[in-house]
Design an enzyme around this catalytic site. Structure first.
Site, PDB file in Angstrom:
ATOM      1  N   HIS A 192      -2.000   0.665  -9.925  1.00 18.31           N
ATOM      2  CA  HIS A 192      -2.789  -0.046  -8.818  1.00 18.31           C
ATOM      3  C   HIS A 192      -3.304  -1.630  -9.614  1.00 18.31           C
ATOM      4  O   HIS A 192      -4.711  -1.947  -9.298  1.00 18.31           O
ATOM      5  CB  HIS A 192      -3.699   0.496  -8.058  1.00 18.31           C
ATOM      6  CG  HIS A 192      -3.821  -0.263  -6.661  1.00 18.31           C
ATOM      7  ND1 HIS A 192      -4.058   0.431  -5.207  1.00 18.31           N
ATOM      8  CD2 HIS A 192      -3.917  -1.805  -6.453  1.00 18.31           C
ATOM      9  CE1 HIS A 192      -4.405  -0.690  -4.411  1.00 18.31           C
ATOM     10  NE2 HIS A 192      -4.215  -1.930  -5.091  1.00 18.31           N
ATOM     11  N   ARG A 194       0.912  -1.187  -0.087  1.00 18.07           N
ATOM     12  CA  ARG A 194      -0.157   0.070   0.062  1.00 18.07           C
ATOM     13  C   ARG A 194       0.580   1.139   0.025  1.00 18.07           C
ATOM     14  O   ARG A 194       1.840   1.171   0.461  1.00 18.07           O
ATOM     15  CB  ARG A 194      -0.943   0.075   1.187  1.00 18.07           C
ATOM     16  CG  ARG A 194      -2.020  -0.968   1.208  1.00 18.07           C
ATOM     17  CD  ARG A 194      -2.964  -0.651   0.085  1.00 18.07           C
ATOM     18  NE  ARG A 194      -4.321  -1.526   0.089  1.00 18.07           N
ATOM     19  CZ  ARG A 194      -4.351  -2.612  -0.709  1.00 18.07           C
ATOM     20  NH1 ARG A 194      -3.221  -2.807  -1.491  1.00 18.07           N
ATOM     21  NH2 ARG A 194      -5.468  -3.307  -0.864  1.00 18.07           N
ATOM     22  N   GLU A 242      -4.764   7.711  -4.797  1.00 18.67           N
ATOM     23  CA  GLU A 242      -4.877   7.075  -5.666  1.00 18.67           C
ATOM     24  C   GLU A 242      -6.447   7.478  -6.085  1.00 18.67           C
ATOM     25  O   GLU A 242      -7.214   7.658  -5.446  1.00 18.67           O
ATOM     26  CB  GLU A 242      -5.048   5.642  -5.444  1.00 18.67           C
ATOM     27  CG  GLU A 242      -3.690   5.131  -5.332  1.00 18.67           C
ATOM     28  CD  GLU A 242      -3.567   3.700  -5.104  1.00 18.67           C
ATOM     29  OE1 GLU A 242      -4.510   3.020  -5.422  1.00 18.67           O
ATOM     30  OE2 GLU A 242      -2.621   3.056  -4.585  1.00 18.67           O
TER      31      GLU A 242
END
Length: 339
Positions: A300, A252, A281
């Protein structure tokens, strides 16, 4: 037993879930869940529901005993909107921050994660990211643009010192991948834990991370995001890495001090980075990371492959059999640990 499928799933997998037990009722309407933008997208744009559609979704939630994924609309309200709900199968492995933010970590609802589902594609990305830096891909790309055909000397990943932080299902597979190509791997986890590691791989406790970093050529981050791991790779710890080291982050974004990472990449302290996750994000358009040629940016998506929903469905069906038999569930989320 009524099973609510709360995110998009292809018809063959919906049918497989329904056929897995003769007495289950599957509640699914693809028009009432988030719209997928790519294969295995479980977080697409929210649908626009009419009043009648909204009532149908509310009724499905109220009837559900088990859910495949969380309510896309208001997950924090699941205990009230789905009073019969006892178990949720998540489609993501890292749900600690999400459950804390929504309060589901204290709801009493059993949650299982998708741990291990993404282990292979993430290990492939980690290897790609390491090779991106070690084999000098940015240098080769510059030479290609310049149309310069000149021989040069590169480096070899085999024999390098690779540190993998986080040794769960994902991290263990990353360890095996790097070990298989001949890297000297150190796995960083909690000593005393149960890990499936190849012979010869050293296990170091996370409390001794500062001792490991100075001997690390490639740092791969696979740890779950918990209060203990937030900002784990701080400016001081980045400074401990040897000059020219590489960082690969598939955990993360909040595990790394992103400002310190950018500065180390700009200054040449780090040789490069491969990043699948970020502090914010989507990554803002004005982030300096976009302009650094020694950075490989993945939106991602390193874990997302075409076969993901098949693997998720198989995991859910296995856990459904265990759940109905009163057996131990695979990947049961521990709210206290955060993973």
């Amino acid at each position: 037993m009524r099973i609510l499928i709360a995110s998009h799933l292809e018809p063959e997998y919906v049918e497989a879930i329904g056929a897995s037990h003769p007495d289950v009722e599957v509640l699914y309407d693809p028009t009432l869940v988030a719209v997928p933008q790519y294969v295995a997208d479980h977080r697409g744009p929210a649908p626009e529901l009419s009043a009648a559609d909204q009532q149908r979704w509310a009724d499905m939630l109220a009837r559900a005993d088990v859910a495949f994924d969380f309510d896309w609309q208001d997950p924090a309200a699941l205990p009230e909107r789905a009073p019969n709900l006892r178990w949720i199968q998540a489609t993501s492995a890292g749900i600690g921050a999400f459950t804390r933010r929504t309060g589901l970590d204290g709801s009493g609802i059993t949650v299982t994660t998708a741990g291990g589902v993404h282990a292979v594609p993430l290990a492939e990305f980690a290897l790609t990211g390491a090779l991106f830096v070690v084999k000098g891909v940015p240098f080769l790309q510059r030479r290609q643009r310049e149309r310069r055909f000149e021989r040069y000397t590169t480096r070899q990943l085999a024999g390098m010192r690779v540190t993998v932080v986080g040794v769960g299902g994902m991290g263990s597979n990353v360890v095996r991948t790097f070990d298989a190509i001949g890297a000297r791997v150190t796995a960083v986890g909690r000593v005393g834990g149960t890990y499936e590691l190849p012979d010869g791989v050293e296990l170091s406790d996370v409390d001794r991370l500062d001792e490991v970093l100075p001997g690390t050529d490639v740092l791969v981050l696979c740890t779950a995001l918990t209060p203990e791991t937030e900002n784990l790779i701080s400016a001081d710890r980045i400074a401990l890495l040897p000059d020219g080291a590489a960082i690969v982050n598939i955990s993360r974004g909040q595990v790394v001090d992103e400002d310190a990472l950018i500065e180390a990449l700009r200054s040449g302290k780090l040789g490069g980075a491969a990043l699948d996750v970020f502090r914010e994000e989507p990554l803002p358009a004005d982030s300096p990371l976009w302009g650094l040629d020694n950075v490989l940016i993945s939106p991602h998506s390193a874990s997302t492959v075409e076969s993901e929903n098949a693997t998720l469905t198989a995991l859910f069906i296995e856990n459904l059999a265990r759940y109905r038999a009163g057996g131990p569930l695979l990947n049961r989320f521990d709210a206290e640990r955060g993973y």
